[in-house]
Scaffold this motif. Structure first.
Motif, PDB file in Angstrom:
ATOM      1  N   THR A 134       0.903  -1.146   0.058  1.00 58.32           N
ATOM      2  CA  THR A 134       0.074  -0.171  -0.068  1.00 58.32           C
ATOM      3  C   THR A 134       0.926   1.128  -0.002  1.00 58.32           C
ATOM      4  O   THR A 134       1.831   1.378   0.813  1.00 58.32           O
ATOM      5  CB  THR A 134      -0.951   0.089   1.335  1.00 58.32           C
ATOM      6  OG1 THR A 134      -1.833  -1.043   1.345  1.00 58.32           O
ATOM      7  CG2 THR A 134      -1.785   1.227   1.400  1.00 58.32           C
ATOM      8  N   ILE A 135       0.782   2.101  -1.185  1.00 57.37           N
ATOM      9  CA  ILE A 135       1.472   3.299  -1.054  1.00 57.37           C
ATOM     10  C   ILE A 135       0.546   4.561  -0.976  1.00 57.37           C
ATOM     11  O   ILE A 135      -0.753   4.423  -1.207  1.00 57.37           O
ATOM     12  CB  ILE A 135       2.332   3.112  -2.635  1.00 57.37           C
ATOM     13  CG1 ILE A 135       1.501   3.306  -3.550  1.00 57.37           C
ATOM     14  CG2 ILE A 135       3.142   2.043  -2.426  1.00 57.37           C
ATOM     15  CD1 ILE A 135       2.184   3.735  -4.922  1.00 57.37           C
ATOM     16  N   LEU A 136       1.209   5.686  -0.703  1.00 54.91           N
ATOM     17  CA  LEU A 136       0.368   6.917  -1.047  1.00 54.91           C
ATOM     18  C   LEU A 136       0.919   7.398  -2.438  1.00 54.91           C
ATOM     19  O   LEU A 136       2.331   7.933  -2.559  1.00 54.91           O
ATOM     20  CB  LEU A 136       0.724   7.656  -0.001  1.00 54.91           C
ATOM     21  CG  LEU A 136      -0.170   8.915   0.401  1.00 54.91           C
ATOM     22  CD1 LEU A 136      -1.488   8.425   0.718  1.00 54.91           C
ATOM     23  CD2 LEU A 136       0.249   9.806   1.698  1.00 54.91           C
ATOM     24  N   ILE A 151       8.510   0.969 -10.188  1.00 61.49           N
ATOM     25  CA  ILE A 151       7.804   2.443 -10.335  1.00 61.49           C
ATOM     26  C   ILE A 151       7.437   2.241 -11.932  1.00 61.49           C
ATOM     27  O   ILE A 151       6.431   2.714 -12.746  1.00 61.49           O
ATOM     28  CB  ILE A 151       9.189   3.467 -10.365  1.00 61.49           C
ATOM     29  CG1 ILE A 151       9.093   3.679  -9.007  1.00 61.49           C
ATOM     30  CG2 ILE A 151       8.656   4.608 -11.165  1.00 61.49           C
ATOM     31  CD1 ILE A 151      10.688   4.858  -8.745  1.00 61.49           C
ATOM     32  N   GLY A 152       8.187   1.337 -12.917  1.00 60.33           N
ATOM     33  CA  GLY A 152       7.941   1.285 -14.326  1.00 60.33           C
ATOM     34  C   GLY A 152       6.446   0.625 -14.255  1.00 60.33           C
ATOM     35  O   GLY A 152       5.747   0.957 -15.464  1.00 60.33           O
ATOM     36  N   ALA A 153       6.270  -0.356 -13.453  1.00 62.00           N
ATOM     37  CA  ALA A 153       4.984  -1.028 -13.750  1.00 62.00           C
ATOM     38  C   ALA A 153       3.838  -0.213 -13.352  1.00 62.00           C
ATOM     39  O   ALA A 153       2.825  -0.294 -14.025  1.00 62.00           O
ATOM     40  CB  ALA A 153       5.111  -2.439 -12.644  1.00 62.00           C
ATOM     41  N   GLU A 185      10.364  11.546  -1.039  1.00 60.46           N
ATOM     42  CA  GLU A 185      10.902  12.842  -1.160  1.00 60.46           C
ATOM     43  C   GLU A 185      12.300  12.731  -1.778  1.00 60.46           C
ATOM     44  O   GLU A 185      13.300  13.668  -1.766  1.00 60.46           O
ATOM     45  CB  GLU A 185      11.092  13.599   0.076  1.00 60.46           C
ATOM     46  CG  GLU A 185       9.757  13.862   0.944  1.00 60.46           C
ATOM     47  CD  GLU A 185       9.761  14.677   2.203  1.00 60.46           C
ATOM     48  OE1 GLU A 185      10.892  15.100   2.470  1.00 60.46           O
ATOM     49  OE2 GLU A 185       8.632  14.885   2.684  1.00 60.46           O
ATOM     50  N   GLU A 186      12.770  11.544  -2.626  1.00 60.58           N
ATOM     51  CA  GLU A 186      13.730  11.570  -3.278  1.00 60.58           C
ATOM     52  C   GLU A 186      13.583  11.242  -4.702  1.00 60.58           C
ATOM     53  O   GLU A 186      12.686  10.389  -5.072  1.00 60.58           O
ATOM     54  CB  GLU A 186      14.562  10.452  -2.824  1.00 60.58           C
ATOM     55  CG  GLU A 186      15.044  10.500  -1.211  1.00 60.58           C
ATOM     56  CD  GLU A 186      16.472  11.245  -1.278  1.00 60.58           C
ATOM     57  OE1 GLU A 186      17.320  11.391  -2.073  1.00 60.58           O
ATOM     58  OE2 GLU A 186      16.372  11.836  -0.164  1.00 60.58           O
ATOM     59  N   ILE A 187      14.302  12.090  -5.427  1.00 63.79           N
ATOM     60  CA  ILE A 187      13.825  11.701  -7.124  1.00 63.79           C
ATOM     61  C   ILE A 187      14.446  10.755  -7.471  1.00 63.79           C
ATOM     62  O   ILE A 187      15.402  10.179  -7.173  1.00 63.79           O
ATOM     63  CB  ILE A 187      14.472  13.029  -7.744  1.00 63.79           C
ATOM     64  CG1 ILE A 187      13.717  14.477  -7.560  1.00 63.79           C
ATOM     65  CG2 ILE A 187      14.437  12.839  -9.512  1.00 63.79           C
ATOM     66  CD1 ILE A 187      12.560  14.467  -8.086  1.00 63.79           C
ATOM     67  N   ASP A 233       5.653   3.302   0.995  1.00 66.50           N
ATOM     68  CA  ASP A 233       6.139   4.604   0.251  1.00 66.50           C
ATOM     69  C   ASP A 233       5.107   5.702  -0.081  1.00 66.50           C
ATOM     70  O   ASP A 233       4.188   5.202  -0.377  1.00 66.50           O
ATOM     71  CB  ASP A 233       6.737   3.802  -0.900  1.00 66.50           C
ATOM     72  CG  ASP A 233       8.064   3.052  -0.612  1.00 66.50           C
ATOM     73  OD1 ASP A 233       8.649   3.346   0.287  1.00 66.50           O
ATOM     74  OD2 ASP A 233       8.433   2.322  -1.649  1.00 66.50           O
ATOM     75  N   ARG A 234       5.893   6.782  -0.018  1.00 64.82           N
ATOM     76  CA  ARG A 234       5.080   7.905  -0.641  1.00 64.82           C
ATOM     77  C   ARG A 234       5.508   8.192  -1.888  1.00 64.82           C
ATOM     78  O   ARG A 234       6.836   8.615  -2.215  1.00 64.82           O
ATOM     79  CB  ARG A 234       5.231   9.173   0.335  1.00 64.82           C
ATOM     80  CG  ARG A 234       4.539   8.987   1.779  1.00 64.82           C
ATOM     81  CD  ARG A 234       4.969   9.920   2.827  1.00 64.82           C
ATOM     82  NE  ARG A 234       6.257   9.689   3.016  1.00 64.82           N
ATOM     83  CZ  ARG A 234       7.308  10.507   3.142  1.00 64.82           C
ATOM     84  NH1 ARG A 234       7.128  11.740   2.861  1.00 64.82           N
ATOM     85  NH2 ARG A 234       8.647  10.194   3.563  1.00 64.82           N
TER      86      ARG A 234
END
Length: 68
Positions: A3-5, A19-21, A40-42, A57-58
């Motif tokens: 579960t992410i925000l 992230i790709g998926a 908060e990290e690119i 994760d946010r």
């Protein structure tokens, strides 16, 4: 499952999401102007396919738009 925000809203992701998926699931064009930040990290575009998202994760995804 994680579960992410995502951009301020809770989202349940199956399996071991990357992230790709996530970008694909959202119907976004990964070749276009997309910026992704996790906690908060690119995250560089070169890491999107392999960067695993974890429970809590946010994630912020910003898409660039042309025009004025």
């Amino acid at each position: 499952m994680a579960t992410i925000l995502l951009n301020g809203e809770k989202r349940l992701l199956p399996g071991s999401p990357t992230i790709g998926a996530l970008i694909t699931d959202l119907g976004l064009d990964a070749r276009g102007g997309i910026a992704v930040e996790v906690n908060e990290e690119i995250v560089p575009k070169s890491e999107h396919a392999s960067f695993s998202l974890k429970d809590g994760d946010r994630v912020e995804i910003v898409t660039m738009m042309a025009g004025g």
